[in-house]
Design a protein around this motif. Structure first.
Motif, PDB file in Angstrom:
ATOM      1  N   SER A  20       0.810  -1.224   0.000  1.00  0.00           N
ATOM      2  CA  SER A  20       0.000   0.000   0.000  1.00  0.00           C
ATOM      3  C   SER A  20       0.839   1.268   0.000  1.00  0.00           C
ATOM      4  O   SER A  20       0.439   2.274  -0.595  1.00  0.00           O
ATOM      5  N   VAL A  21       2.001   1.278   0.666  1.00  0.00           N
ATOM      6  CA  VAL A  21       2.740   2.543   0.806  1.00  0.00           C
ATOM      7  C   VAL A  21       4.210   2.431   0.425  1.00  0.00           C
ATOM      8  O   VAL A  21       4.955   3.398   0.574  1.00  0.00           O
ATOM      9  N   CYS A  22       4.648   1.287  -0.065  1.00  0.00           N
ATOM     10  CA  CYS A  22       6.072   1.097  -0.357  1.00  0.00           C
ATOM     11  C   CYS A  22       6.603   2.169  -1.303  1.00  0.00           C
ATOM     12  O   CYS A  22       7.713   2.683  -1.108  1.00  0.00           O
ATOM     13  N   GLU A  23       5.841   2.521  -2.325  1.00  0.00           N
ATOM     14  CA  GLU A  23       6.338   3.442  -3.348  1.00  0.00           C
ATOM     15  C   GLU A  23       5.836   4.861  -3.154  1.00  0.00           C
ATOM     16  O   GLU A  23       5.988   5.705  -4.040  1.00  0.00           O
ATOM     17  N   ASP A  24       5.246   5.152  -2.003  1.00  0.00           N
ATOM     18  CA  ASP A  24       4.743   6.500  -1.718  1.00  0.00           C
ATOM     19  C   ASP A  24       5.869   7.319  -1.096  1.00  0.00           C
ATOM     20  O   ASP A  24       6.297   7.045   0.033  1.00  0.00           O
ATOM     21  N   PRO A  25       6.383   8.341  -1.774  1.00  0.00           N
ATOM     22  CA  PRO A  25       7.514   9.107  -1.236  1.00  0.00           C
ATOM     23  C   PRO A  25       7.152   9.913   0.005  1.00  0.00           C
ATOM     24  O   PRO A  25       8.056  10.377   0.720  1.00  0.00           O
TER      25      PRO A  25
END
Length: 690
Positions: free
Chosen positions: A43-48
């Motif tokens: 869900s948030v791995c690629e959210d900077p």
């Protein structure tokens, strides 16, 4: 033979290969639990905008993390350990209104063949929903965006988890420990149908109850099963809440089994699986407490329980030990000797934590989120070496002495009966008496085990004494077991409420234990012994601890009076001594020393494990205060002849042979010095009677 282990390390994310491989090799580690392969990761791995710690993986790219996880897994396995991955069963982060997390563009990318493969149209159809039918979101301080939970009754959500399990196995992991398994029902049609089929048809819920709760006697006619009438009688609402929680526990187990046992083990038959559960203060907050005995951790490889806050340090002047004796005994009994992990977030007392695990047959050492970081030398005055030194020494010690630790059976004089049936029914006071008595037994250094009430017929006869404090629910077979036990020379402690109900909670028409009950003979005594039987009738007493402010932890915690300052406890132990004609173990060790005894199956020995909790409590790192000499008198197995007595502990150069004197079946010796943890190994010739 099932895989057994007692040396484990745990990281929430992925450690560096060099760091973890070095530890595995130096500590002879058997299991590394690391990495995160669940919906929170995706869900948030690629959210900077979200720190990588919330994804549980170190890199900002999903595919790169999975490649690194596969590489790290191979390196750990080549070093000699198995790798167990962590996977959230429900939790993920985002915002359905702002298209963040799994509600955003990442969802379509996850359907790629090299990631999760085909997925449902959108995640909004898979998560828990409110009574209005919208995704149920929680705003939790400190967490990114909003927190969502997948619905455990939704087949689409379980299909998504299966894809995540498959992808994790492609990274080469040997197993999974699932987190966030504690969710109940939401307001979707899947959950409503399940509650109608299970809770509404529970044997504890009758047609008139449903009429009071939902204005209908028919389960099929209930429109909103999670919204009972708040004006219904309190007793009916309580039984309904219990029925719903039992149904939720059942559904959690069914969903877990579908994803990990049916699916996961179809891909890898030897898959290690466990569930990360909680049992704060030994209360009914255990997410599987509502399960019948036949399903409790069925087909699971090991047991894992977190113990909640303020278990990481002691305050001995206030009587706070923060020990794990009772939880460990419960896990050993309930898990039927499977490996277990007590996770209490003790980031300071590494040797205490490892010693507790060794003494109780558990796995050492769990550490949530990895060892101290190098920058904490300045900020908290702790260094990575404060972790690695004691932990690696402890784990090497366990590896070197494995034949004394496994396979092995507890050697205990007393069985403390645990009221599992009452726990299943959500009785808020089911364990009050048992917990208080456990503290007396620990402080008095009695050798005891936990015996589940449902194990009474099977395991009860192996002890000299059984304690059933407020164990209300007993079957007819249990009653027969107790009478036969006493007829054969055993002793029993019971309270006024013991055995008043049958195993299903129905009140007995006649009191099957009436002849064992009596009033105390003196107001100074906590009970009375019957003259004609080896039975002690324990009168009602205040089982509750005192809420005490612990200055060292800056917290209010429930604390019991310690035995040296507790006349009721002293009176109780005198009564047990009289019932038993003497304890197996006598020692002048102080109350804050804990002792557990085991018989290795492959060696003629009795192993006494000792844990000293005394330390400099103001210090930021573990600073033990050794004690000794300690005088000991210990009962040997019938007819055994002592040949050697060894004193062993993790920090020693070589084992020490201690002098001893045997008188009959008792051996007497002196432990010169106890630092934190040590084993007294009593070796003997096998007797013809043994």
């Amino acid at each position: 033979m099932a895989f057994w282990f007692n040396r484990l390390i745990e990281y929430w994310g992925l450690p560096s290969i060099e760091e973890v491989v070095d530890h595995v090799r130096r500590g002879s580690v058997q299991v590394v639990q690391m990495g995160n392969y669940g919906p929170d990761f995706y869900s948030v791995c690629e959210d900077p905008e979200v720190p990588q710690s919330w994804s549980g993986m170190p890199l900002g790219d999903i595919s790169a993390n999975l490649e690194l996880a596969a590489e790290t897994t191979r390196a750990v396995q080549q070093a000699g350990a198995r790798v167990v991955a962590q996977l959230s069963f429900t939790m993920h982060f985002g915002c359905h209104e702002r298209s963040l997390g799994l509600f955003g563009t990442v969802w379509d990318r996850l359907a790629a063949p090299n990631l999760l493969g085909p997925l449902p149209t959108d995640v909004a159809s898979l998560v828990q929903v409110t009574a209005q039918g919208t995704p149920s979101a929680r705003e939790i301080e400190g967490r990114p965006y909003l927190t969502y939970r997948g619905c455990i009754c939704n087949p689409g959500w379980l299909s998504l988890l299966k894809s995540m399990v498959t992808r994790g196995l492609q990274c080469g992991v040997d197993g999974f420990n699932t987190t966030h398994n504690y969710e109940g029902f939401c307001h979707c049609p899947h959950c409503a149908d399940y509650v109608q089929r299970n809770a509404a048809r529970s044997s504890q819920i009758h047609a008139e109850d449903l009429r009071a709760l939902f204005d209908t006697p028919s389960p099929d006619a209930i429109d909103h099963p999670l919204q009972p009438d708040p004006e219904a009688p309190e007793e009916i609402r309580r039984r309904w809440d219990v029925a719903v929680e039992q149904a939720a526990a059942l559904r959690r187990k069914e969903a877990f089994d579908e994803v990990f046992i049916a699916h996961g083990r179809s891909l890898r038959p030897d898959l290690l699986i466990a569930q990360w559960y909680h049992k704060y203060g030994m209360r009914v907050n255990d997410e599987r407490a509502g399960l019948p005995r036949s399903l409790w951790a069925r087909d699971e490889s090991y047991i894992w329980y977190s113990q909640g806050p303020h278990r990481w340090d002691s305050d001995l002047n206030k009587g706070w030990l923060a020990d794990m004796g009772l939880p460990s005994r419960h896990m050993h009994a309930a898990g039927e000797a499977r490996p277990f992990v007590v996770n209490k977030y003790d980031y300071k007392r590494w040797r205490v934590w490892a010693g507790e695990a060794a003494a109780h047959g558990g796995a050492a050492l769990c550490f949530h989120a990895g060892p101290p970081r190098l920058d904490q030398e300045d900020s908290k005055r702790i260094a990575p070496e404060d972790y690695y030194g004691p932990v690696i020494r402890a784990q090497r010690f366990l590896a070197e002495h494995e034949s004394l630790l496994h396979p092995a059976d507890p050697s205990s004089q007393v069985g403390l009966v645990y009221p599992t049936r009452a726990e299943r029914e959500g009785d808020p006071h089911y364990l009050d008496a048992t917990k208080r008595i456990a503290e007396w037994l620990e402080d008095g250094h009695l050798l005891f085990d936990v015996v589940l009430d449902e194990q009474l017929a099977e395991r009860g006869p192996i002890y000299e004494l059984l304690i059933l404090a407020d164990v209300e629910r007993l079957s007819d077979a249990d009653i027969d077991t107790l009478h036969t036990f006493v007829d054969n020379g055993g002793a029993v402690v019971l309270t006024e409420s013991t055995g008043r109900l049958d195993e299903n909670g129905g009140r007995r028409q006649t009191d099957a234990l009436a002849s064992w009950r009596c009033e105390t003979s003196s107001p100074d005594e906590v009970g009375a012994r019957l003259q004609a039987e080896s039975v002690y009738s324990l009168s009602h007493t205040d089982w509750q601890p005192t809420t005490t402010h612990l200055d060292l932890l800056d917290a209010d915690m429930p604390v019991y009076a310690r035995l040296p300052n507790d006349p009721p406890g002293q009176s109780f132990l005198r009564a047990l001594d009289d019932l038993l004609g003497g304890f197996w173990l006598h020692t002048d060790a102080p109350w804050y020393v804990r002792i557990r005894a085991w018989r290795p199956q492959d060696e003629c020995a009795l192993v006494l494990h000792w844990i000293n909790y005394l330390q400099e409590e103001e210090a930021i790192v573990e600073t033990p205060i050794p004690i000794g000499p300690i005088e000991v008198s210990c009962r040997l197995p019938d007819g055994a002849r002592m040949t050697k007595l060894e004193w062993r502990y993790p920090e020693m150069r070589t084992p020490i042979d201690l002098p001893f004197a045997q008188t009959g079946d008792d051996t007497h010796f002196t432990i010169p010095r106890l630092i934190v943890y040590g084993m007294a190994v009593l070796r003997f010739e096998k007797s013809e009677r043994d």
